[in-house]
Design an enzyme around this catalytic site. Structure first.
Site, PDB file in Angstrom:
ATOM      1  N   LYS A 151      40.687   4.989 -46.877  1.00 19.57           N
ATOM      2  CA  LYS A 151      40.132   6.309 -47.195  1.00 19.57           C
ATOM      3  C   LYS A 151      40.842   6.952 -48.384  1.00 19.57           C
ATOM      4  O   LYS A 151      40.223   7.607 -49.218  1.00 19.57           O
ATOM      5  CB  LYS A 151      40.216   7.215 -45.970  1.00 19.57           C
ATOM      6  CG  LYS A 151      39.244   6.862 -44.852  1.00 19.57           C
ATOM      7  CD  LYS A 151      39.276   7.918 -43.775  1.00 19.57           C
ATOM      8  CE  LYS A 151      38.217   7.661 -42.699  1.00 19.57           C
ATOM      9  NZ  LYS A 151      38.478   6.451 -41.935  1.00 19.57           N
ATOM     10  N   LYS A 193      43.490  11.749 -40.268  1.00 21.59           N
ATOM     11  CA  LYS A 193      42.500  10.679 -40.165  1.00 21.59           C
ATOM     12  C   LYS A 193      43.131   9.336 -40.504  1.00 21.59           C
ATOM     13  O   LYS A 193      43.919   9.224 -41.452  1.00 21.59           O
ATOM     14  CB  LYS A 193      41.337  10.936 -41.132  1.00 21.59           C
ATOM     15  CG  LYS A 193      40.583  12.226 -40.887  1.00 21.59           C
ATOM     16  CD  LYS A 193      39.603  12.533 -41.999  1.00 21.59           C
ATOM     17  CE  LYS A 193      38.466  11.557 -42.056  1.00 21.59           C
ATOM     18  NZ  LYS A 193      37.454  11.973 -43.065  1.00 21.59           N
ATOM     19  N   GLY A 211      34.653   5.939 -37.223  1.00 23.52           N
ATOM     20  CA  GLY A 211      34.170   5.988 -35.852  1.00 23.52           C
ATOM     21  C   GLY A 211      34.954   6.902 -34.948  1.00 23.52           C
ATOM     22  O   GLY A 211      34.873   6.793 -33.721  1.00 23.52           O
ATOM     23  N   GLY A 212      35.724   7.823 -35.519  1.00 24.95           N
ATOM     24  CA  GLY A 212      36.496   8.745 -34.692  1.00 24.95           C
ATOM     25  C   GLY A 212      37.822   8.188 -34.217  1.00 24.95           C
ATOM     26  O   GLY A 212      38.621   8.908 -33.622  1.00 24.95           O
ATOM     27  N   HIS A 247      27.764  17.392 -40.900  1.00 25.86           N
ATOM     28  CA  HIS A 247      28.006  16.012 -41.313  1.00 25.86           C
ATOM     29  C   HIS A 247      26.671  15.464 -41.810  1.00 25.86           C
ATOM     30  O   HIS A 247      25.779  15.171 -41.016  1.00 25.86           O
ATOM     31  CB  HIS A 247      28.524  15.203 -40.122  1.00 25.86           C
ATOM     32  CG  HIS A 247      28.872  13.784 -40.453  1.00 25.86           C
ATOM     33  ND1 HIS A 247      29.975  13.158 -39.941  1.00 25.86           N
ATOM     34  CD2 HIS A 247      28.272  12.862 -41.234  1.00 25.86           C
ATOM     35  CE1 HIS A 247      30.031  11.915 -40.390  1.00 25.86           C
ATOM     36  NE2 HIS A 247      28.997  11.722 -41.174  1.00 25.86           N
ATOM     37  N   HIS A 296      34.622  13.197 -32.477  1.00 29.34           N
ATOM     38  CA  HIS A 296      34.377  12.738 -33.845  1.00 29.34           C
ATOM     39  C   HIS A 296      33.468  11.521 -33.902  1.00 29.34           C
ATOM     40  O   HIS A 296      33.404  10.841 -34.922  1.00 29.34           O
ATOM     41  CB  HIS A 296      35.696  12.439 -34.568  1.00 29.34           C
ATOM     42  CG  HIS A 296      36.657  13.582 -34.558  1.00 29.34           C
ATOM     43  ND1 HIS A 296      36.427  14.753 -35.239  1.00 29.34           N
ATOM     44  CD2 HIS A 296      37.840  13.741 -33.908  1.00 29.34           C
ATOM     45  CE1 HIS A 296      37.437  15.581 -35.032  1.00 29.34           C
ATOM     46  NE2 HIS A 296      38.300  14.991 -34.230  1.00 29.34           N
ATOM     47  N   GLU A 354      29.086   9.356 -46.774  1.00 26.55           N
ATOM     48  CA  GLU A 354      29.158  10.458 -45.818  1.00 26.55           C
ATOM     49  C   GLU A 354      29.801  11.684 -46.460  1.00 26.55           C
ATOM     50  O   GLU A 354      30.831  11.580 -47.130  1.00 26.55           O
ATOM     51  CB  GLU A 354      29.933  10.035 -44.578  1.00 26.55           C
ATOM     52  CG  GLU A 354      29.330   8.795 -43.912  1.00 26.55           C
ATOM     53  CD  GLU A 354      29.797   8.610 -42.492  1.00 26.55           C
ATOM     54  OE1 GLU A 354      30.664   9.374 -42.036  1.00 26.55           O
ATOM     55  OE2 GLU A 354      29.268   7.699 -41.825  1.00 26.55           O
ATOM     56  N   ARG A 359      28.287  -0.849 -44.898  1.00 22.36           N
ATOM     57  CA  ARG A 359      27.507  -1.634 -43.940  1.00 22.36           C
ATOM     58  C   ARG A 359      26.267  -0.834 -43.558  1.00 22.36           C
ATOM     59  O   ARG A 359      26.108   0.314 -43.981  1.00 22.36           O
ATOM     60  CB  ARG A 359      28.337  -1.928 -42.687  1.00 22.36           C
ATOM     61  CG  ARG A 359      28.902  -0.653 -42.041  1.00 22.36           C
ATOM     62  CD  ARG A 359      29.630  -0.932 -40.756  1.00 22.36           C
ATOM     63  NE  ARG A 359      30.395   0.190 -40.273  1.00 22.36           N
ATOM     64  CZ  ARG A 359      29.923   1.232 -39.605  1.00 22.36           C
ATOM     65  NH1 ARG A 359      28.619   1.296 -39.368  1.00 22.36           N
ATOM     66  NH2 ARG A 359      30.701   2.203 -39.185  1.00 22.36           N
TER      67      ARG A 359
END
Length: 666
Positions: A116, A158, A164-165, A208, A235, A275, A292
């Protein structure tokens, strides 16, 4: 186009890819673990190869095992689905090295977005707006705390290597930052093998919103509009829809252009999702790019009329994109609800068990069900507990919301606890109808979405009892038919007696703990039931597939009825009612678990013991951390006392309901 495709995944995405590949004339190969030998995707594929034990790390995550399956089956291409190896650059490289077509982006693009922090640096250079935060390499806790102070609380911690939380925590202030940081790192290490994190400002009421992008190997890149994925728990997405409510054309164009710029910046090819967080003032910020296909891609397919899996296969085979940007358009509104084996009332704890009864709405142009399970399949501790994706479409959002409520009301699952009633509560909430969405929708409306237990309707009790009587009658008739005297009047099920009407009784305990005792008399065409509401005539029929058609006091009713041993599950008008049959010799009540014992809410592994034996603790103090289904669950003291004994240590696997800790009350 390649002739044979191996799907390196499981569940509903594997089933979906197999369906599309078959339509294109491509042979399919499924891979499976020992736990998945009889899974739906294995049955659907032309061939299947077993690649290892149940644990994903020993099967679905083993690159060499997947490549060996390709060699053994003659597959020419690999579709990674989502999850597992889908965003693993080493896997994409290994496929290329083995001469296989990887149905996904180049390894360099996966690697560029895999971290990230690195991704945000690339996006900043490409002019894509970012949330204020720290994305640096230095990971010393003191430095991270310093950056959090600079950004300003609350902050979001994060995992840098995944999504995926997993590995995502919120620190409201400096005092709780160290504990939240430690927890985020443990989850990130367990889920991704990398405990690096980044720190960002925690926005108050963001939405989101993500953009579906697609690029080919000929320099073309398009977006297929946006999805709103704001309704989340822990999340993780629960309900998604397309297009995003309230999105004006100018904002849609800007976000689409930013997403395409992000894809072009890393030389992207294939399906991807960019996102964003969309703030109340209309400003949007890049969060991450998923390299993906996404779980929620069906809503995009429903509004565009395009098959994104087919697009993936054609692009991977070297073909250009099927359509240019100017030929893509939005038609209608689609909503997807993710049906999970989980208990919302217990913090959304994942559930395990067998799907003894499974019924979905009939699929048509308005309703679509994507699932990787069938009746009788099990939900285990080894994989994600998602049962199905229920997708609806209609001409506009209000009509789609009504479709969603109706489809959820027609969904029946028995054998374990699911989130279907919770999803129904979301679909029926006024704020959802008004599209008042943000990422804390569930937190804000928790009291409405997880209401206190309501009294069980008398109609539900009566129908549960009627179903039981009809079930008993069916069993008696079956027994009589195979007996030595199948015409004996004593074996009848109509309550015939020589000198008086036959009487019987049913005692049921509802899920809320209330007991219901019903006296009944056999009648010529059914039963007469006496309960607190008076004398009520009942009659009906029970079908082999668990449908109850009844007439109760002149009211015609249809419901789903399932019996699992002493448990009776009734599906009535969108609600699920559970009853326990109280036999005459059963104990009057169940003893509650001892107050000084703490048990595992589900199967898992102990990853941290937070308090030593002999320590005095306060009510609510964290004692132990259990990892189950890739998430951490903290076991807390139910009351003040002293820890006497830990029955399991760090690294131990524990079964559901196992006693974890012994405590002595203060």
């Amino acid at each position: 186009m390649f002739r044979t495709l191996l799907i390196a995944n499981r569940g509903e995405i594997a089933c979906r890819v197999i369906r599309t590949a078959r339509r294109l004339g491509i042979r399919t190969v499924a891979v499976c673990s020992t736990a998945d030998r009889d899974a739906r995707h294995v049955a659907m594929a032309d061939r299947a190869v077993e690649i290892g034990p149940a644990a994903a790390r020993d099967s679905y995550l083993r690159i060499e095992a997947v490549l060996d399956a390709c060699r053994r089956s003659g597959a020419e291409a690999v579709h990674p689905g989502y999850g597992f190896l889908s965003e693993n650059a080493a896997f994409a490289e290994a496929c290329a090295g083995a001469g296989l077509v990887f149905v996904g982006p180049p390894a360099a693009a996966i690697r560029a977005m895999g971290g990230k922090s690195e991704a945000k640096a690339l996006m900043q250079a490409a002019g894509v707006p970012l949330v204020p935060g720290y994305h640096g390499e230095e990971q010393d806790p003191a430095r991270l705390a310093q950056e959090a102070d600079r950004i300003g609380y609350p902050v979001l911690i994060k995992a840098s290597a995944g999504g995926g939380g997993k590995g995502m925590k919120v620190a409201a202030g400096a005092a709780e930052f160290p504990d939240q940081l430690a927890s985020a790192r443990r989850e990130a290490k367990a889920a991704f093998g990398d405990d690096r994190v980044l720190i960002e400002r925690y926005l108050a009421r963001p939405r989101h919103v993500e953009i579906q992008v697609f690029a080919d190997g000929h320099g073309q890149c398009v977006h297929l509009f946006e999805r709103d994925c704001s309704i989340q728990r822990r999340h993780q997405k629960v309900v998604e829809e397309a297009p995003a409510p309230g999105m004006d054309p100018a904002l849609r164009r800007r976000m689409g252009e930013a997403a395409v710029a992000a894809a072009r910046a890393i030389g992207y090819v294939g399906a991807g999702t960019v996102e964003f967080l969309l703030d109340e003032d209309g400003r949007f910020y890049f969060m991450e790019m998923n390299t993906r296909l996404q779980v929620e891609h069906p809503v995009t397919e429903m509004i565009t009329g395009q098959d994104l899996v087919e697009w993936q296969l054609r692009v991977a085979a070297g073909e250009p994109l099927p359509l240019p940007q100017e030929q893509l358009s939005i038609g209608g509104h689609a909503i997807e609800a993710r049906i999970y084996a989980e208990d919302p009332a217990k913090g959304f704890l994942p559930q395990t068990g067998t799907l003894h009864h499974l019924r979905f709405p009939v699929e048509d142009a308005h309703v679509r069900v994507e699932t990787g399970v069938r009746p009788g399949d099990g939900i285990s501790i080894h994989y994600d507990p998602m049962i199905a994706k229920l997708v609806v479409w209609d001409r506009d959002r209000p009509a789609a919301v009504r479709r969603l409520s109706a489809a959820l009301a027609q969904t029946e699952i028995a054998g374990l606890t699911t989130n279907v009633p919770f999803l129904a509560a979301i679909a029926g909430h006024p704020a959802f109808a008004a599209a008042a969405l943000d990422t804390r929708f569930i937190d804000r409306h928790e009291a409405d979405l997880l209401p206190a237990a309501r009294a069980v309707p008398a109609l539900a009790v009566r129908l549960a009892a009627l179903g039981l009587l009809l079930d008993r009658a069916q069993a008696a008739r079956a027994t009589l038919a195979t007996s030595a005297d199948p015409w004996s009047p004593w074996g009848g099920t109509d309550g015939w007696r020589l000198d008086a009407p036959a009487e019987d009784g049913v005692a049921l305990r509802a899920a809320d703990g209330t007991d219901h005792v019903l006296d009944l008399t056999y009648a010529a065409d059914g039963y007469h039931l006496r309960d607190a509401g008076g004398d009520v005539p009942l009659r009906g029929a029970l079908t082999a597939d668990g449908r109850l058609a009844a007439e109760v006091d002149g009211l015609t009713v249809k419901a789903g009825w399932v019996r699992l041993g002493a448990e009776i599950i009734l599906f009535l008008e969108g609600d699920t009612h559970r009853f326990h049959l109280l036999e005459p010799l059963a104990a009057a009540g169940d003893e509650a678990a001892g107050a000084g014992r703490l048990t595992a809410p589900m199967p898992g592994k102990v990853i941290a013991v937070l308090v030593t034996v002999g320590t005095a603790v306060e009510k609510g103090q964290a004692l132990l951390v259990l990892e189950a289904m890739k998430m951490e669950h903290t076991i807390k003291a139910p009351a003040a006392g002293t820890v006497v004994r830990y029955r399991y240590g760090v690294g131990d696997q524990v079964p559901d309901g196992a006693e974890l800790i012994e405590m002595e009350a203060a």
